[in-house]
Scaffold this motif. Structure first.
Motif, PDB file in Angstrom:
ATOM      1  N   ALA A  88      56.196   0.935  -9.370  1.00 29.34           N
ATOM      2  CA  ALA A  88      57.319   0.003  -9.465  1.00 29.34           C
ATOM      3  C   ALA A  88      58.351   0.366  -8.408  1.00 29.34           C
ATOM      4  CB  ALA A  88      57.947   0.049 -10.850  1.00 29.34           C
ATOM      5  N   HIS A  89      58.969  -0.662  -7.815  1.00 25.57           N
ATOM      6  CA  HIS A  89      59.968  -0.415  -6.777  1.00 25.57           C
ATOM      7  C   HIS A  89      60.874  -1.632  -6.675  1.00 25.57           C
ATOM      8  CE1 HIS A  89      61.693   1.243  -3.104  1.00 25.57           C
ATOM      9  NE2 HIS A  89      61.490   0.081  -2.504  1.00 25.57           N
ATOM     10  N   ASN A  90      62.170  -1.393  -6.787  1.00 20.80           N
ATOM     11  CA  ASN A  90      63.167  -2.463  -6.653  1.00 20.80           C
ATOM     12  C   ASN A  90      62.852  -3.677  -7.521  1.00 20.80           C
ATOM     13  OD1 ASN A  90      64.690  -0.954  -4.881  1.00 20.80           O
ATOM     14  ND2 ASN A  90      64.021  -2.028  -3.041  1.00 20.80           N
ATOM     15  N   GLY A  91      62.429  -3.402  -8.744  1.00 18.82           N
ATOM     16  CA  GLY A  91      62.209  -4.477  -9.699  1.00 18.82           C
ATOM     17  C   GLY A  91      60.854  -5.142  -9.632  1.00 18.82           C
ATOM     18  N   LEU A  92      60.009  -4.744  -8.685  1.00 16.85           N
ATOM     19  CA  LEU A  92      58.672  -5.314  -8.574  1.00 16.85           C
ATOM     20  C   LEU A  92      57.633  -4.345  -9.128  1.00 16.85           C
ATOM     21  CD1 LEU A  92      58.707  -6.967  -5.036  1.00 16.85           C
ATOM     22  CD2 LEU A  92      59.027  -8.070  -7.261  1.00 16.85           C
ATOM     23  N   ALA A  93      56.555  -4.898  -9.668  1.00 23.51           N
ATOM     24  CA  ALA A  93      55.488  -4.088 -10.247  1.00 23.51           C
ATOM     25  C   ALA A  93      54.230  -4.228  -9.396  1.00 23.51           C
ATOM     26  CB  ALA A  93      55.193  -4.534 -11.681  1.00 23.51           C
ATOM     27  N   ALA A  94      53.474  -3.148  -9.321  1.00 30.88           N
ATOM     28  CA  ALA A  94      52.246  -3.147  -8.539  1.00 30.88           C
ATOM     29  C   ALA A  94      51.254  -2.179  -9.148  1.00 30.88           C
ATOM     30  CB  ALA A  94      52.533  -2.755  -7.088  1.00 30.88           C
ATOM     31  N   LYS A  95      50.020  -2.327  -8.713  1.00 30.98           N
ATOM     32  CA  LYS A  95      49.041  -1.280  -8.929  1.00 30.98           C
ATOM     33  C   LYS A  95      48.459  -0.951  -7.559  1.00 30.98           C
ATOM     34  CE  LYS A  95      44.853  -3.988 -10.030  1.00 30.98           C
ATOM     35  NZ  LYS A  95      45.316  -5.294  -9.571  1.00 30.98           N
ATOM     36  N   TYR A  96      48.050   0.289  -7.401  1.00 30.24           N
ATOM     37  CA  TYR A  96      47.484   0.683  -6.114  1.00 30.24           C
ATOM     38  C   TYR A  96      46.267   1.565  -6.328  1.00 30.24           C
ATOM     39  CZ  TYR A  96      49.930   5.196  -6.661  1.00 30.24           C
ATOM     40  OH  TYR A  96      50.381   6.414  -7.104  1.00 30.24           O
ATOM     41  N   ALA A  97      45.310   1.397  -5.439  1.00 26.72           N
ATOM     42  CA  ALA A  97      44.082   2.184  -5.439  1.00 26.72           C
ATOM     43  C   ALA A  97      44.165   3.192  -4.298  1.00 26.72           C
ATOM     44  CB  ALA A  97      42.877   1.272  -5.258  1.00 26.72           C
ATOM     45  N   VAL A  98      43.656   4.383  -4.533  1.00 28.33           N
ATOM     46  CA  VAL A  98      43.710   5.448  -3.535  1.00 28.33           C
ATOM     47  C   VAL A  98      42.312   5.729  -3.003  1.00 28.33           C
ATOM     48  CG1 VAL A  98      44.353   7.842  -3.071  1.00 28.33           C
ATOM     49  CG2 VAL A  98      45.688   6.487  -4.713  1.00 28.33           C
ATOM     50  N   LEU A  99      42.173   5.682  -1.683  1.00 25.76           N
ATOM     51  CA  LEU A  99      40.934   6.060  -1.009  1.00 25.76           C
ATOM     52  C   LEU A  99      41.261   6.921   0.199  1.00 25.76           C
ATOM     53  CD1 LEU A  99      38.727   2.817  -0.886  1.00 25.76           C
ATOM     54  CD2 LEU A  99      38.304   4.873  -2.236  1.00 25.76           C
ATOM     55  N   SER A 100      40.379   7.861   0.498  1.00 28.45           N
ATOM     56  CA  SER A 100      40.506   8.607   1.740  1.00 28.45           C
ATOM     57  C   SER A 100      40.084   7.721   2.904  1.00 28.45           C
ATOM     58  CB  SER A 100      39.632   9.859   1.705  1.00 28.45           C
ATOM     59  OG  SER A 100      38.255   9.502   1.694  1.00 28.45           O
ATOM     60  N   GLU A 101      40.494   8.096   4.108  1.00 28.12           N
ATOM     61  CA  GLU A 101      40.075   7.339   5.291  1.00 28.12           C
ATOM     62  C   GLU A 101      38.554   7.280   5.392  1.00 28.12           C
ATOM     63  OE1 GLU A 101      43.239   7.484   8.842  1.00 28.12           O
ATOM     64  OE2 GLU A 101      42.548   9.482   8.246  1.00 28.12           O
ATOM     65  N   ALA A 102      37.899   8.414   5.096  1.00 25.05           N
ATOM     66  CA  ALA A 102      36.438   8.451   5.191  1.00 25.05           C
ATOM     67  C   ALA A 102      35.795   7.541   4.152  1.00 25.05           C
ATOM     68  CB  ALA A 102      35.939   9.886   5.021  1.00 25.05           C
ATOM     69  N   ASP A 103      36.280   7.578   2.908  1.00 28.43           N
ATOM     70  CA  ASP A 103      35.706   6.719   1.870  1.00 28.43           C
ATOM     71  C   ASP A 103      35.989   5.245   2.136  1.00 28.43           C
ATOM     72  OD1 ASP A 103      34.354   8.575   0.374  1.00 28.43           O
ATOM     73  OD2 ASP A 103      35.888   8.786  -1.169  1.00 28.43           O
ATOM     74  N   PHE A 104      37.163   4.948   2.654  1.00 32.06           N
ATOM     75  CA  PHE A 104      37.489   3.549   2.945  1.00 32.06           C
ATOM     76  C   PHE A 104      36.521   2.990   3.981  1.00 32.06           C
ATOM     77  CE2 PHE A 104      40.365   0.323   5.062  1.00 32.06           C
ATOM     78  CZ  PHE A 104      40.269  -0.606   4.041  1.00 32.06           C
ATOM     79  N   ALA A 105      36.276   3.747   5.049  1.00 30.13           N
ATOM     80  CA  ALA A 105      35.338   3.291   6.078  1.00 30.13           C
ATOM     81  C   ALA A 105      33.933   3.154   5.509  1.00 30.13           C
ATOM     82  CB  ALA A 105      35.343   4.274   7.248  1.00 30.13           C
ATOM     83  N   ARG A 106      33.526   4.100   4.670  1.00 30.06           N
ATOM     84  CA  ARG A 106      32.181   4.053   4.088  1.00 30.06           C
ATOM     85  C   ARG A 106      32.013   2.873   3.141  1.00 30.06           C
ATOM     86  NH1 ARG A 106      30.191   5.906  -0.709  1.00 30.06           N
ATOM     87  NH2 ARG A 106      32.168   6.965  -1.217  1.00 30.06           N
ATOM     88  N   LEU A 107      32.999   2.639   2.291  1.00 28.36           N
ATOM     89  CA  LEU A 107      32.878   1.614   1.255  1.00 28.36           C
ATOM     90  C   LEU A 107      33.115   0.197   1.777  1.00 28.36           C
ATOM     91  CD1 LEU A 107      34.572   3.561  -1.659  1.00 28.36           C
ATOM     92  CD2 LEU A 107      32.144   3.001  -1.428  1.00 28.36           C
ATOM     93  N   CYS A 108      33.597   0.072   3.007  1.00 26.25           N
ATOM     94  CA  CYS A 108      33.683  -1.247   3.642  1.00 26.25           C
ATOM     95  C   CYS A 108      32.376  -1.627   4.326  1.00 26.25           C
ATOM     96  CB  CYS A 108      34.798  -1.268   4.692  1.00 26.25           C
ATOM     97  SG  CYS A 108      36.461  -1.546   4.031  1.00 26.25           S
TER      98      CYS A 108
END
Length: 287
Positions: A88-108
């Motif tokens: 949450a930030h400045n009244g807005l809500a979010a969710k976020y997923a965390v990936l390493s650079e290596a996993d992001f490249a692999r999973l794309c």
């Protein structure tokens, strides 16, 4: 630079509204020097009024050990990526997923064993924050793998134009996960910006494969995708504060159900989340 990387870079570099940019910077600050990039994606991408919505981000980090103080979170992210958290930030809500650079490249890419990352980044996204130019280039390179992966797996199964391939591809990815959206949702993704999908298809070259090979690959992706979706659900109830309530909210919103979480399910969220699955699958609320 290929035509595809140019298109991907131009799309990622499109500006986001100030509120999204501020949230991305705050999210990056939360993880300090481990942060490499923050991507904004999902249905909120086309919205101007964000109050009351749940924004979607991917946080790309250098590695999991640098990102987390608690070892079990790094281990969970490594074994069943990604970890998902609320923000949450400045009244807005979010969710976020965390990936390493290596996993992001692999999973794309084409070698990914689940559809979840390349299916999302074959769709439009924005690079809302990057640590430096190297991080930006790494994100562009990873995202540029996503659309070719979807098209290569789908083209052998479709007799029709490029938009028909995209629609079929997204329908197949939705079937390879536990999703709360209606069966019409994959088509609306393409129909929201058909010119964009036509432009991307025009510059993507894919290696030929057979109908049988593509069917076998989608069968494997569906089988693994359902299993991994359950594992992610169980993990999210531990890493995502109020995760079981968010799960119920999202399913009710997309499927028109009226799921109410019981006290024992909040007390034991992992068991509670898993206990919902048989009823949801039978009812068709989650596909």
């Amino acid at each position: 630079m290929t035509d595809l990387t140019r298109l991907v870079g131009e799309e990622l570099d499109l500006p986001v509204v100030d509120a999204v940019a501020g949230m991305a910077r705050a999210l990056a600050d939360k993880y300090g020097t481990a942060s490499r990039a923050v991507l904004f994606y999902g249905s909120c991408l086309r919205e101007r009024e964000l109050d009351g919505l749940m924004l979607d981000f991917y946080l790309i980090v250098s590695d999991y050990d640098a990102a987390y103080d608690r070892r079990w979170l790094a281990t969970a992210n490594r074994l069943v990526p990604p970890n998902v958290f609320p923000f949450a930030h400045n009244g807005l809500a979010a969710k976020y997923a965390v990936l390493s650079e290596a996993d992001f490249a692999r999973l794309c890419g084409a070698g990914a064993d689940t559809v979840s990352v390349w299916a999302r980044f074959a769709q439009p996204s924005r690079l809302a924050w990057a640590a430096d130019d190297a991080a930006r280039k790494a994100v562009i390179g990873a995202v540029a793998k996503a659309a070719p992966t979807l098209l290569a797996l789908t083209r052998p199964l479709v007799e029709g134009d490029a938009l028909a391939v995209w629609r079929r591809g997204f329908a197949l990815t939705y079937a390879a996960e536990l999703r709360a959206e209606s069966t019409a949702r994959p088509g609306t993704v393409v129909d929201a910006d058909p010119d964009r999908y036509a432009r991307f298809a025009a510059v993507i070259s894919i290696a030929p494969t057979t109908h049988q090979e593509a069917e076998r690959r989608w069968t494997r992706l569906r089988r693994r995708g359902k299993i991994v979706s359950v594992l992610r659900l169980a993990k999210a109830t531990a890493t995502f504060a109020g995760g079981i309530d968010y799960l119920a909210w999202k399913i009710n919103r997309h499927a028109g159900t009226a799921i109410a979480i019981k006290p024992w399910q909040r007390r034991f969220p992992i068991l509670g989340g898993l206990s919902l699955l048989p009823r949801l699958l039978r009812s068709g609320a989650v596909r």
